[in-house]
Design a protein around this motif. Structure first.
Motif, PDB file in Angstrom:
ATOM      1  N   ILE A  47       7.479   9.334   2.712  1.00 54.67           N
ATOM      2  CA  ILE A  47       6.088   9.561   2.290  1.00 54.67           C
ATOM      3  C   ILE A  47       5.143   8.766   3.187  1.00 54.67           C
ATOM      4  O   ILE A  47       4.086   9.264   3.620  1.00 54.67           O
ATOM      5  CB  ILE A  47       5.895   9.161   0.813  1.00 54.67           C
ATOM      6  N   THR A  48       5.531   7.537   3.478  1.00 53.45           N
ATOM      7  CA  THR A  48       4.698   6.677   4.336  1.00 53.45           C
ATOM      8  C   THR A  48       4.552   7.278   5.735  1.00 53.45           C
ATOM      9  O   THR A  48       3.451   7.325   6.305  1.00 53.45           O
ATOM     10  CB  THR A  48       5.323   5.268   4.430  1.00 53.45           C
ATOM     11  N   LYS A 106       4.869  10.385   6.595  1.00 51.52           N
ATOM     12  CA  LYS A 106       4.103  11.626   6.500  1.00 51.52           C
ATOM     13  C   LYS A 106       2.611  11.336   6.433  1.00 51.52           C
ATOM     14  O   LYS A 106       1.792  12.158   6.877  1.00 51.52           O
ATOM     15  CB  LYS A 106       4.557  12.400   5.258  1.00 51.52           C
ATOM     16  N   ASN A 107       2.247  10.162   5.933  1.00 48.50           N
ATOM     17  CA  ASN A 107       0.844   9.788   5.791  1.00 48.50           C
ATOM     18  C   ASN A 107       0.421   8.780   6.855  1.00 48.50           C
ATOM     19  O   ASN A 107      -0.334   7.842   6.586  1.00 48.50           O
ATOM     20  CB  ASN A 107       0.595   9.223   4.389  1.00 48.50           C
ATOM     21  N   ASN A 108       0.968   8.975   8.065  1.00 49.12           N
ATOM     22  CA  ASN A 108       0.559   8.163   9.220  1.00 49.12           C
ATOM     23  C   ASN A 108       0.741   6.671   8.984  1.00 49.12           C
ATOM     24  O   ASN A 108      -0.101   5.847   9.386  1.00 49.12           O
ATOM     25  CB  ASN A 108      -0.893   8.469   9.610  1.00 49.12           C
ATOM     26  N   ASN A 155       0.678   5.053   6.170  1.00 48.49           N
ATOM     27  CA  ASN A 155      -0.040   4.508   5.018  1.00 48.49           C
ATOM     28  C   ASN A 155       0.905   4.483   3.809  1.00 48.49           C
ATOM     29  O   ASN A 155       1.313   5.526   3.313  1.00 48.49           O
ATOM     30  CB  ASN A 155      -1.267   5.367   4.709  1.00 48.49           C
ATOM     31  N   LEU A 182       0.509   5.934  -0.920  1.00 51.49           N
ATOM     32  CA  LEU A 182       1.028   7.031  -1.746  1.00 51.49           C
ATOM     33  C   LEU A 182       2.508   6.853  -2.112  1.00 51.49           C
ATOM     34  O   LEU A 182       3.041   7.613  -2.911  1.00 51.49           O
ATOM     35  CB  LEU A 182       0.837   8.365  -1.023  1.00 51.49           C
TER      36      LEU A 182
END
Length: 551
Positions: A507-508, A510-512, A514, A517
């Motif tokens: 998830i991290t 996938k969110n550049n 970050n 989430l």
């Protein structure tokens, strides 16, 4: 010294019993029960104690009968003749001597007329039965029945004519009719224990319950009669109840009236009841009389292999195997040797002898599992799988333990294989076995634990979480006793911690980069790794994982 005392105690029993012996009732009961070896032992001993001519003559007659049944015709003749010397007017021994002459070209009727010493003999039912037995032992059933019928006419209230008639029918293979006559013998002569015991022996294979019923009746009539306990011992031996067999046969042996065959059977019963200390002096006694007896030598080797310690265990059965011609060896010989080789961790040799045992008795298909177990110990998993599969072909519903063994074999093979296709095939086979195991023992953690490991290998990147439901099931079961299942729980927590960490990391990414989430998944990962530390505060994997999770 201890062994000598045991031997002394065992064989003083005969002397102790002999002091009480005077009349021949016990011996006659043994003879009428068909226990010829025991009857011979009784009469041989009793003859030493007797002073009265009629008793001595009677004893010699029964000794002659025993030797005749045992096929020792010369010895039979010697005792019949000795009985005549003790009491010339005792007709039974003369009947015995005539019986030895009977044959196709011999006119027995003329010879028997010469044996009667008085008119009373012709009207004596017992004398007629003695002639009937003489014809029976000579194989002339027609003449034997003629004299049984004459005896019955002379004494219609006696059960003995029915007893002899039952013997005639039994020799002809007419078991049902024989049992009916034995029943009549017991009806007219309730104290005729031979009638009950002969029925018990005939029923032993087909109807053990009925056999036991007849023995109980015999015990009601004559509770002290040693022959009852001999047949009881045999009955329980056949039923696989070694303790009851040993207890009852011991009572028979304690009577003192046994032959070498009885001692040999007793030794076998003690072997299966694992009474090796008690068994050894019995075998030593037999071997003293019959040093080349193969069965005695075999049991002696078995006994030493169980009783002695260290190298002596292996040497005892090894010596027997090496000194016995191969054509005389049996399945149990190879098994005994294989078991001792296994104890010494000589697995290759043990496998060889397990295979020999299987070849000697192809019905012993359960040995396939023993061979497979040894291949596992020898780290030859490919061979182990072959033999486990052969065993599964024989055993329609394998035990849970065996499902686990074969499943672990496939799993460990998969761990060793580097070919992806082959590895996957082995893992699927393993999972199938563990799945079947879960149906057999749904409340055990074992099947779920191994399915989790298999699923983990099928999902090497842990992105699919294939092992997750199985590890969760292990936790559910294991938390009931966390100390007992500590090792398994730690593995479960580590997998689940890592699984949630992988999800969070994805998830991290996938969110550049970050992590916001992924906080929930990181939290789950921290929670599981923290649970590892509650069970093992120094677990390095958990400590490093928690250190790497910054949130």
């Amino acid at each position: 010294m201890k062994t000598k005392l045991i031997i002394c105690g065992l064989f003083c029993l005969l002397a102790a019993t002999s002091v009480k012996a005077a009349d021949n009732k016990v011996g006659i009961n043994l003879y009428e029960s068909g226990m010829i070896g025991a009857a011979k032992a009784f009469f041989l001993d009793n003859l030493k104690q007797q002073q009265e001519g009629v008793l001595q003559a009677e004893t010699c007659y029964y000794l002659g009968e025993c030797y005749l049944v045992l096929g020792l015709r010369d010895s039979a003749g010697i005792y019949y003749q000795k009985g005549i010397e003790f009491m010339p007017d005792y007709s039974y021994n003369r009947i015995g001597l005539v019986g030895l002459k009977l044959g196709k070209d011999v006119n027995g009727e003329e010879l028997f007329k010469e044996v009667f010493t008085s008119k009373k003999d012709k009207k004596d039912a017992g004398v007629q039965l003695a002639i009937a037995r003489a014809y029976l032992y000579a194989g002339n059933m027609t003449k034997a029945m003629e004299y049984v019928n004459q005896a019955r006419e002379l004494d219609a209230k006696s059960g003995l004519p029915y007893l002899v008639e039952g013997d005639i029918l039994a020799v002809q293979g007419k078991v049902g009719e024989a049992c009916a006559k034995y029943e009549m013998a017991a009806y007219f002569s309730p104290d005729c224990v031979g009638a009950y015991l002969k029925q018990a022996r005939l029923y032993m294979s087909a109807n053990r319950f009925l056999s036991l019923e007849k023995l109980d009746k015999a015990r009601e009539e004559s509770p002290e009669f040693c022959g009852i306990y001999c047949i009881l011992g045999e009955l329980y031996e056949m039923a696989g109840d070694s303790k009851a067999a040993a207890d009852n046969y011991s009572k028979f042996i304690q009577s003192g009236y046994y032959d070498q065959d009885h001692l040999l059977r007793y030794a076998g019963i003690l072997y299966f009841d694992k009474q090796y200390e008690k068994m050894l002096p019995v075998l030593q006694s037999v071997l003293k009389e019959k040093p080349e007896d193969l069965v005695a030598k075999r049991l002696y080797a078995y006994c030493l292999s169980k009783r002695e310690n260290g190298e002596k265990c292996l040497e005892a059965i090894k010596h027997f195997i090496e000194s016995t011609p191969e054509e005389s060896q049996i399945c149990q010989d190879y098994l005994c040797y294989a078991e001792q080789l296994t104890v010494k961790k000589e697995y290759n040799e043990a496998i060889t002898y397990y295979k020999k045992a299987l070849n000697a008795d192809c019905k012993r298909q359960e040995l396939l599992k023993d061979i497979a177990d040894l291949f596992v110990k020898n780290r030859d998993l490919d061979s182990a799988v072959v033999y486990y599969q052969q065993y599964f072909d024989f055993e329609e519903k394998p035990a849970a333990e065996d499902l686990l063994k074969l499943g672990k074999c496939y799993y460990n093979l998969a761990c060793q294989d580097s070919v992806p296709e082959l590895q996957k095939e082995e893992l699927i086979k393993a999972d199938s076995l563990f799945k079947e195991l879960s149906f057999q023992v749904p409340n055990s953690y074992v099947s779920y634990f191994w399915r989790a490991r298999v699923s983990s290998m099928l999902d090497p990147e842990t992105t699919k979480g294939l092992a997750k439901p199985y590890y969760e099931k292990v936790i559910e079961i294991g938390l009931v006793q966390p100390e007992r299942y500590k090792r398994e729980l730690i593995e479960c927590y580590k997998y689940l911690g890592y699984y949630h960490y992988v999800i969070a990391d994805a998830i991290t990414t996938k969110n550049n980069g970050n992590p916001d989430l992924a906080k929930e998944e990181y939290g789950e990962a921290k929670s599981f790794f923290s649970k590892v530390l509650t069970l093992d505060a120094k677990d390095e994997v958990a400590l490093k994982a928690l250190e790497s999770i910054k949130l």
